[in-house]
Design a protein around this motif. Sequence first.
Motif, PDB file in Angstrom:
ATOM      1  N   ARG A   1       0.742  -1.335  -0.130  1.00  0.00           N
ATOM      2  CA  ARG A   1       0.033   0.039   0.197  1.00  0.00           C
ATOM      3  C   ARG A   1       0.871   1.197  -0.066  1.00  0.00           C
ATOM      4  NH1 ARG A   1      -3.641   0.029   4.811  1.00  0.00           N
ATOM      5  NH2 ARG A   1      -2.378  -1.802   5.812  1.00  0.00           N
ATOM      6  N   LYS A   2       1.977   1.107   0.564  1.00  0.00           N
ATOM      7  CA  LYS A   2       2.910   2.380   0.851  1.00  0.00           C
ATOM      8  C   LYS A   2       3.336   2.688  -0.648  1.00  0.00           C
ATOM      9  CE  LYS A   2       4.058   2.312   5.563  1.00  0.00           C
ATOM     10  NZ  LYS A   2       5.081   1.854   6.731  1.00  0.00           N
ATOM     11  N   VAL A   3       3.772   1.475  -1.235  1.00  0.00           N
ATOM     12  CA  VAL A   3       4.658   1.672  -2.635  1.00  0.00           C
ATOM     13  C   VAL A   3       3.386   2.394  -3.637  1.00  0.00           C
ATOM     14  CG1 VAL A   3       5.189   0.275  -4.775  1.00  0.00           C
ATOM     15  CG2 VAL A   3       6.046  -0.321  -2.351  1.00  0.00           C
ATOM     16  N   SER A   4       2.219   1.758  -3.490  1.00  0.00           N
ATOM     17  CA  SER A   4       1.255   2.353  -4.355  1.00  0.00           C
ATOM     18  C   SER A   4       1.039   3.937  -4.017  1.00  0.00           C
ATOM     19  CB  SER A   4      -0.129   1.755  -4.143  1.00  0.00           C
ATOM     20  OG  SER A   4      -0.984   2.188  -4.935  1.00  0.00           O
ATOM     21  N   LYS A   5       1.082   4.465  -2.811  1.00  0.00           N
ATOM     22  CA  LYS A   5       0.632   5.677  -2.289  1.00  0.00           C
ATOM     23  C   LYS A   5       1.763   6.776  -2.584  1.00  0.00           C
ATOM     24  CE  LYS A   5      -3.679   5.434  -1.087  1.00  0.00           C
ATOM     25  NZ  LYS A   5      -4.748   6.232  -1.959  1.00  0.00           N
ATOM     26  N   TYR A   6       2.941   6.052  -2.420  1.00  0.00           N
ATOM     27  CA  TYR A   6       4.266   7.091  -2.626  1.00  0.00           C
ATOM     28  C   TYR A   6       4.516   7.262  -4.212  1.00  0.00           C
ATOM     29  CZ  TYR A   6       5.449   7.021   2.186  1.00  0.00           C
ATOM     30  OH  TYR A   6       5.215   7.301   3.522  1.00  0.00           O
ATOM     31  N   SER A   7       4.169   6.275  -4.921  1.00  0.00           N
ATOM     32  CA  SER A   7       4.204   6.442  -6.305  1.00  0.00           C
ATOM     33  C   SER A   7       3.372   7.285  -6.849  1.00  0.00           C
ATOM     34  CB  SER A   7       4.228   4.993  -7.175  1.00  0.00           C
ATOM     35  OG  SER A   7       2.867   4.565  -7.086  1.00  0.00           O
ATOM     36  N   GLU A   8       2.085   7.432  -6.354  1.00  0.00           N
ATOM     37  CA  GLU A   8       1.017   8.467  -6.733  1.00  0.00           C
ATOM     38  C   GLU A   8       1.558   9.894  -6.332  1.00  0.00           C
ATOM     39  OE1 GLU A   8      -2.587   7.052  -4.993  1.00  0.00           O
ATOM     40  OE2 GLU A   8      -2.603   5.275  -6.268  1.00  0.00           O
ATOM     41  N   ILE A   9       1.907   9.774  -4.803  1.00  0.00           N
ATOM     42  CA  ILE A   9       2.487  11.200  -4.317  1.00  0.00           C
ATOM     43  C   ILE A   9       3.737  11.568  -5.315  1.00  0.00           C
ATOM     44  CG2 ILE A   9       3.813  12.093  -2.515  1.00  0.00           C
ATOM     45  CD1 ILE A   9       2.207  10.145  -0.587  1.00  0.00           C
ATOM     46  N   ILE A  10       4.576  10.958  -5.579  1.00  0.00           N
ATOM     47  CA  ILE A  10       5.892  11.304  -6.267  1.00  0.00           C
ATOM     48  C   ILE A  10       5.344  11.710  -7.786  1.00  0.00           C
ATOM     49  CG2 ILE A  10       7.992  10.580  -7.638  1.00  0.00           C
ATOM     50  CD1 ILE A  10       8.302   8.731  -5.028  1.00  0.00           C
ATOM     51  N   TYR A  11       4.258  11.072  -8.404  1.00  0.00           N
ATOM     52  CA  TYR A  11       3.740  11.517  -9.629  1.00  0.00           C
ATOM     53  C   TYR A  11       3.488  13.018  -9.519  1.00  0.00           C
ATOM     54  CZ  TYR A  11       0.856  11.645 -13.946  1.00  0.00           C
ATOM     55  OH  TYR A  11       0.377  11.982 -15.209  1.00  0.00           O
ATOM     56  N   THR A  12       2.354  13.143  -8.569  1.00  0.00           N
ATOM     57  CA  THR A  12       2.064  14.785  -8.526  1.00  0.00           C
ATOM     58  C   THR A  12       2.935  15.568  -8.288  1.00  0.00           C
ATOM     59  OG1 THR A  12       0.021  13.601  -7.360  1.00  0.00           O
ATOM     60  CG2 THR A  12       0.062  15.836  -6.755  1.00  0.00           C
ATOM     61  N   ILE A  13       4.027  15.338  -7.492  1.00  0.00           N
ATOM     62  CA  ILE A  13       4.976  16.135  -6.865  1.00  0.00           C
ATOM     63  C   ILE A  13       5.685  16.436  -8.154  1.00  0.00           C
ATOM     64  CG2 ILE A  13       7.265  16.488  -5.724  1.00  0.00           C
ATOM     65  CD1 ILE A  13       5.745  15.002  -3.188  1.00  0.00           C
ATOM     66  N   VAL A  14       6.221  15.279  -9.056  1.00  0.00           N
ATOM     67  CA  VAL A  14       6.882  15.684 -10.078  1.00  0.00           C
ATOM     68  C   VAL A  14       6.180  16.595 -11.044  1.00  0.00           C
ATOM     69  CG1 VAL A  14       7.907  14.506 -12.059  1.00  0.00           C
ATOM     70  CG2 VAL A  14       8.346  13.561  -9.858  1.00  0.00           C
ATOM     71  N   LYS A  15       4.907  16.263 -11.094  1.00  0.00           N
ATOM     72  CA  LYS A  15       4.052  17.075 -12.149  1.00  0.00           C
ATOM     73  C   LYS A  15       4.412  18.568 -11.857  1.00  0.00           C
ATOM     74  CE  LYS A  15      -0.640  17.521 -13.462  1.00  0.00           C
ATOM     75  NZ  LYS A  15      -2.179  16.833 -13.346  1.00  0.00           N
ATOM     76  N   ALA A  16       4.405  18.966 -10.376  1.00  0.00           N
ATOM     77  CA  ALA A  16       4.471  20.226  -9.964  1.00  0.00           C
ATOM     78  C   ALA A  16       5.969  20.703 -10.006  1.00  0.00           C
ATOM     79  CB  ALA A  16       3.841  20.447  -8.478  1.00  0.00           C
ATOM     80  N   LYS A  17       7.013  19.806 -10.534  1.00  0.00           N
ATOM     81  CA  LYS A  17       8.447  20.138 -10.564  1.00  0.00           C
ATOM     82  C   LYS A  17       8.865  20.355  -9.228  1.00  0.00           C
ATOM     83  CE  LYS A  17       7.992  21.396 -15.511  1.00  0.00           C
ATOM     84  NZ  LYS A  17       8.206  22.331 -16.618  1.00  0.00           N
ATOM     85  N   ASP A  18       8.456  19.986  -8.218  1.00  0.00           N
ATOM     86  CA  ASP A  18       8.979  20.078  -6.910  1.00  0.00           C
ATOM     87  C   ASP A  18      10.215  18.967  -6.786  1.00  0.00           C
ATOM     88  OD1 ASP A  18       9.696  20.531  -4.429  1.00  0.00           O
ATOM     89  OD2 ASP A  18       7.662  20.538  -3.589  1.00  0.00           O
ATOM     90  N   TRP A  19      11.349  19.080  -7.314  1.00  0.00           N
ATOM     91  CA  TRP A  19      12.261  18.387  -7.144  1.00  0.00           C
ATOM     92  C   TRP A  19      12.731  17.892  -5.918  1.00  0.00           C
ATOM     93  CZ3 TRP A  19      11.777  15.731 -11.486  1.00  0.00           C
ATOM     94  CH2 TRP A  19      11.400  16.362 -12.695  1.00  0.00           C
ATOM     95  N   GLU A  20      12.927  18.782  -5.069  1.00  0.00           N
ATOM     96  CA  GLU A  20      13.357  18.547  -3.840  1.00  0.00           C
ATOM     97  C   GLU A  20      12.507  17.562  -2.947  1.00  0.00           C
ATOM     98  OE1 GLU A  20      14.937  20.888   0.304  1.00  0.00           O
ATOM     99  OE2 GLU A  20      14.190  22.022  -1.554  1.00  0.00           O
ATOM    100  N   ASN A  21      11.239  17.859  -3.085  1.00  0.00           N
ATOM    101  CA  ASN A  21      10.257  17.393  -2.384  1.00  0.00           C
ATOM    102  C   ASN A  21      10.257  15.801  -3.005  1.00  0.00           C
ATOM    103  OD1 ASN A  21       8.100  16.485  -0.788  1.00  0.00           O
ATOM    104  ND2 ASN A  21       6.830  18.014  -1.445  1.00  0.00           N
ATOM    105  N   ALA A  22      10.423  15.737  -4.318  1.00  0.00           N
ATOM    106  CA  ALA A  22      10.265  14.487  -4.928  1.00  0.00           C
ATOM    107  C   ALA A  22      11.563  13.588  -4.502  1.00  0.00           C
ATOM    108  CB  ALA A  22      10.507  14.713  -6.755  1.00  0.00           C
ATOM    109  N   THR A  23      12.810  14.279  -4.272  1.00  0.00           N
ATOM    110  CA  THR A  23      13.912  13.445  -3.880  1.00  0.00           C
ATOM    111  C   THR A  23      13.652  12.876  -2.389  1.00  0.00           C
ATOM    112  OG1 THR A  23      15.318  15.000  -4.973  1.00  0.00           O
ATOM    113  CG2 THR A  23      16.386  13.882  -3.495  1.00  0.00           C
ATOM    114  N   ASP A  24      13.181  13.624  -1.668  1.00  0.00           N
ATOM    115  CA  ASP A  24      12.793  13.175  -0.400  1.00  0.00           C
ATOM    116  C   ASP A  24      11.962  11.888  -0.369  1.00  0.00           C
ATOM    117  OD1 ASP A  24      14.385  15.111   0.668  1.00  0.00           O
ATOM    118  OD2 ASP A  24      12.628  16.402   1.533  1.00  0.00           O
ATOM    119  N   ASN A  25      10.788  12.081  -1.285  1.00  0.00           N
ATOM    120  CA  ASN A  25       9.951  10.933  -1.324  1.00  0.00           C
ATOM    121  C   ASN A  25      10.388   9.813  -2.235  1.00  0.00           C
ATOM    122  OD1 ASN A  25       7.075  11.495  -0.277  1.00  0.00           O
ATOM    123  ND2 ASN A  25       7.901  13.455  -0.984  1.00  0.00           N
TER     124      ASN A  25
END
Length: 277
Positions: free
Chosen positions: A84-108
């Motif tokens: 469940r975590k893998v699924s959720k974090y992949s969705e989160i990263i998709y949203t963050i990368v879409k917003a081009k928040d690279w630092e946040n994406a790196t953390d996640n």
Amino acid sequence: MSTSIKTLLTASLLVGLGIGELLRTNDASKPPQPVAIMPQHDRSFLTAQNRASTSYLNEVAEKPYSFRKTKLEPNNSPLPVSLRKVSKYSEIIYTIVKAKDWENATDNIFLLEDAAQGLNTEINGEKLLLPTLNTKIASLKATITDKNHLAAMHHANQITLIAGAIATHFQQKVPIEVTQLNYYAHELEIWAPTGNKAWLHKTANHMRRTWYTVRPAILVRGGIAQTHKFDGLINRLEIASSATEYSHLAPPLLQETDKLENMFLTTKYANPSAPVL
């Protein structure tokens, strides 16, 4: 059930669904030329890793682009926590990368890696897709390092698809085709800005065929209104001729696939496409 029997069932499921072929067909490693630029190397994430907390849900819940994505399924979910975590974090990263928040994406990405490592012990014999999952996570990590916007979104989307394929062994409610519909809708969203109509048309064809595969199961559950709504979107998708049209169709398609998933989660009917145990 023994590990060998589980593995055979999972193998049969994956062969029938063609997940591996799907990933190869729409794989960014063979991108629609000339628009997708793939990374050639990986880089160190040591500095970013120090910033990533091991308190998964609390940290991610505070992130501005992911607060709607952090809620896990109820504790009585049949899915392993790490999955469940893998699924959720992949969705989160998709949203963050879409917003081009690279630092946040790196953390996640490190939170995603930690969640994936948990699968090695938590799901026991069901490991047929783990090598593919790990490869995709490594590719995602590299594209985040290179700030390759479209490729990073694509890899995050593929990881969600892989998690969905693994999940079908643990729950028999949501057909994998619904997960695939969500995957294709995201692919339209990713590649529409490139203007590559041939690639978009190919993705649309995959989505149409997937829809007609799962459509009967939706009607069986009384989802007449949902079926008519999705039929209309698929009809528009079939006649789309411009990148703009594909781009406009992606949001409603994503909304409707979410509704389809919720319908299967709340229905009392069994999933007829699930393997018989």
